[in-house]
Design an enzyme around this catalytic site. Sequence first.
Site, PDB file in Angstrom:
ATOM      1  N   CYS A 143       0.794  -1.225   0.000  1.00  0.00           N
ATOM      2  CA  CYS A 143       0.000   0.000   0.000  1.00  0.00           C
ATOM      3  C   CYS A 143       0.829   1.280   0.000  1.00  0.00           C
ATOM      4  O   CYS A 143       0.643   2.155  -0.852  1.00  0.00           O
ATOM      5  CB  CYS A 143      -0.917   0.022   1.221  1.00  0.00           C
ATOM      6  N   HIS A 153      -1.332   7.012   4.485  1.00  0.00           N
ATOM      7  CA  HIS A 153      -0.221   6.057   4.449  1.00  0.00           C
ATOM      8  C   HIS A 153       0.982   6.609   3.684  1.00  0.00           C
ATOM      9  O   HIS A 153       1.644   5.894   2.926  1.00  0.00           O
ATOM     10  CB  HIS A 153      -0.676   4.728   3.823  1.00  0.00           C
TER      11      HIS A 153
END
Length: 481
Positions: free
Chosen positions: A41, A97
């Site tokens: 991710c 993130h």
Amino acid sequence: MADDLGWNDVGYQNSEISTPNIDRLAANGVILNSSYTAPNCGPSRAQFLTGKYVTHLGLQHLNLEPCRPRGIPLSETTIAEELRPLGYRSHLIGKWHGGYHSARYLPTNRGFHSFRGMLNGQADHYYHDRGYKGKKVLDFYNDTTPNPEAFGKYSTFYYERRAHEVIDEHSQNGLPMFMFLSFQAPHQPNQAPQRFIDMYNHIEDRGRRTYAAMVTAMDSAIGSLVRKLTASNMMKKTVIVFSTDNGGQALRGGASNYPLRGNKGTYYEAGVRGVGFVSSPLIKRRGISDALIHITDWKPTFVHMAGGQVTNLDGFNQWPTIVKGTPSPRSEIIFNIDPLDVASRELKRATKKIVKGLGVRVGDALGFNTKQLAAIRYRDWKLITGKIDFDGLIPNPKTHLHAYSNFKKWKNGRASVRLFNIRNDPTESHDLSSTHPDIVQMLVRRLSDHQLSASPVVFPSRHRLCRPQIIGGLEVWGPYI
């Protein structure tokens, strides 16, 4: 952007999962059949926002995690930062993130005018927390302010409502916008409203059943977004790009990447070949495109669409390829060269001695070490070097649910060089490295040449100050340096 969506997990790929809104958008757009990402991710999002390979960001090794102080380098501009001077307002909804150890890394300090969502790579979909030493700690923000009001609200639908607010704002002010709707679904933990789970009572595997419900709930939110854009008279000038950030977690997360080999976290096709399409009334072309596209291409493509231009990137402007069907300007993808992931015990010991610093270079004097983890695609050829780890073909849950549910992962730690012709062998079933040594040598040379320009690996030790912070009386994940 979906989070950990499997190749086999949308309706138009003949999945058992219902995604009518995604299917409709794809049918009225261009399906990207050769669109590639990173296998995890954080690195995917960093490449998406900067247009740079992880090898030029220092993010070659593993995924981003809370207590290692690193993120999208401050020396790089994001899509949002490039669009600001072009008059665009940018909004991030959902998963960031991209680093947060310092406030300088937060989304609203990286070009976004607003941020509503989570900083880390995963959290509870209802309570928006992530554990720390046995405690549950909030990870949900309005810009830079912790947001406890989202407590108990399902993340997919909370993000949907926020997207509606942004559309209302722009339908009134008339300003152009870039909305990065970064869904948390269908990333673990597997959670969904019961009404969506009930749609899949026929799926006996509980993980697969809930995962399917998460995907359909996300599809519902996407359909709502399209209807809102249409009702606001904005759809006719909107371009929707849909992509997963990486392959699905099929080993324990309920996803399916069938018939692709490997899994999320690997450089086999199941890890890096992503479901994606572009749909817009501005694009008259329809159908499936096999043009080679990488996640770094979206930054130059978006900036070009907005009337700007960026240079010195690893990405390419793919707008003519998408709209007109012209050949992709890209013939090569450097997935990664990770000098800290090596099969050689000797090199591992040498690495451990110097990995404590922020900048690490390993093996510069050794030439290209094929025991380090690396992957490249050049035209139809793909080479993977380093540890095999996992290279299984996980069964199709639609037709072989029992075999899927009982599939056991194995690890094979030996080093290897694997060569595949992806056009002829998209499932990577035939390793051609022994019969085409000339192709292996050519690709290794290309990796070696690229490694000369690679940035030092940024992989610091876990920071002693990393712990939940008290902000506004709440214990939250947040900047700690």
